[in-house]
Design a protein around this motif. Structure first.
Motif, PDB file in Angstrom:
ATOM      1  N   THR A  15     -17.382  -4.078   3.568  1.00 53.09           N
ATOM      2  CA  THR A  15     -16.187  -3.835   2.725  1.00 53.09           C
ATOM      3  C   THR A  15     -15.540  -5.075   2.434  1.00 53.09           C
ATOM      4  N   ASP A  27      -4.582   9.822   0.096  1.00 51.72           N
ATOM      5  CA  ASP A  27      -5.467  10.590  -0.982  1.00 51.72           C
ATOM      6  C   ASP A  27      -6.823   9.837  -0.919  1.00 51.72           C
ATOM      7  N   CYS A  28      -6.892   8.401  -0.728  1.00 50.37           N
ATOM      8  CA  CYS A  28      -8.105   7.750  -1.016  1.00 50.37           C
ATOM      9  C   CYS A  28      -8.976   7.905   0.478  1.00 50.37           C
ATOM     10  N   ARG A  29      -7.940   7.996   1.749  1.00 50.95           N
ATOM     11  CA  ARG A  29      -8.946   8.284   2.771  1.00 50.95           C
ATOM     12  C   ARG A  29      -9.562   9.621   2.830  1.00 50.95           C
ATOM     13  N   ASP A  30      -8.707  10.775   2.203  1.00 52.28           N
ATOM     14  CA  ASP A  30      -9.471  12.068   2.040  1.00 52.28           C
ATOM     15  C   ASP A  30     -10.674  12.078   1.231  1.00 52.28           C
ATOM     16  N   MET A  31     -10.652  11.127   0.052  1.00 54.11           N
ATOM     17  CA  MET A  31     -11.828  11.127  -0.736  1.00 54.11           C
ATOM     18  C   MET A  31     -13.117  10.501  -0.135  1.00 54.11           C
ATOM     19  N   VAL A  32     -12.980   9.405   0.690  1.00 53.25           N
ATOM     20  CA  VAL A  32     -14.043   8.790   1.278  1.00 53.25           C
ATOM     21  C   VAL A  32     -14.451   9.192   2.719  1.00 53.25           C
ATOM     22  N   GLU A  33     -13.562  10.014   3.140  1.00 51.75           N
ATOM     23  CA  GLU A  33     -13.935  10.370   4.603  1.00 51.75           C
ATOM     24  C   GLU A  33     -15.417  10.865   4.863  1.00 51.75           C
ATOM     25  N   ILE A  93       0.885  -1.198  -0.024  1.00 52.57           N
ATOM     26  CA  ILE A  93      -0.031   0.021   0.042  1.00 52.57           C
ATOM     27  C   ILE A  93       1.011   1.284   0.076  1.00 52.57           C
ATOM     28  N   ARG A 117      -1.082   7.360  -1.902  1.00 50.13           N
ATOM     29  CA  ARG A 117      -2.399   7.023  -2.330  1.00 50.13           C
ATOM     30  C   ARG A 117      -3.228   6.616  -1.249  1.00 50.13           C
ATOM     31  N   LEU A 118      -3.018   6.067   0.014  1.00 50.27           N
ATOM     32  CA  LEU A 118      -3.767   5.601   0.859  1.00 50.27           C
ATOM     33  C   LEU A 118      -4.446   7.039   1.357  1.00 50.27           C
TER      34      LEU A 118
END
Length: 64
Positions: free
Chosen positions: A50, A16-22, A9, A13-14
């Motif tokens: 999940t 960024d992904c967290r920011d997107m789904v938070e 991982i 990118r992790l």
């Protein structure tokens, strides 16, 4: 880079992904709590969903 089992991982990118789904995740949790589900019930439900949704995608047969 973090490793989960044999999964690599990328921490950038992790993040960024967290920011997107938070925000949506927080809203989902808040709605479930407003519907009188206990925090542990919400956690397990989200975790199970999940795992069911994404587990096969990354080759995990089961993580529960």
């Amino acid at each position: 880079m973090e490793t989960v089992g044999t999964l690599f991982i990328n921490p950038d990118r992790l993040a960024d992904c967290r920011d997107m789904v938070e925000d949506e995740l927080r809203e989902l949790i808040a709605n479930a709590l407003k519907s009188a589900y206990a925090p542990h019930e919400v956690l397990v439900a989200i975790s199970e969903l999940t795992a069911e949704e994404l587990g096969p995608t990354i080759g995990l047969t089961s993580i529960h």
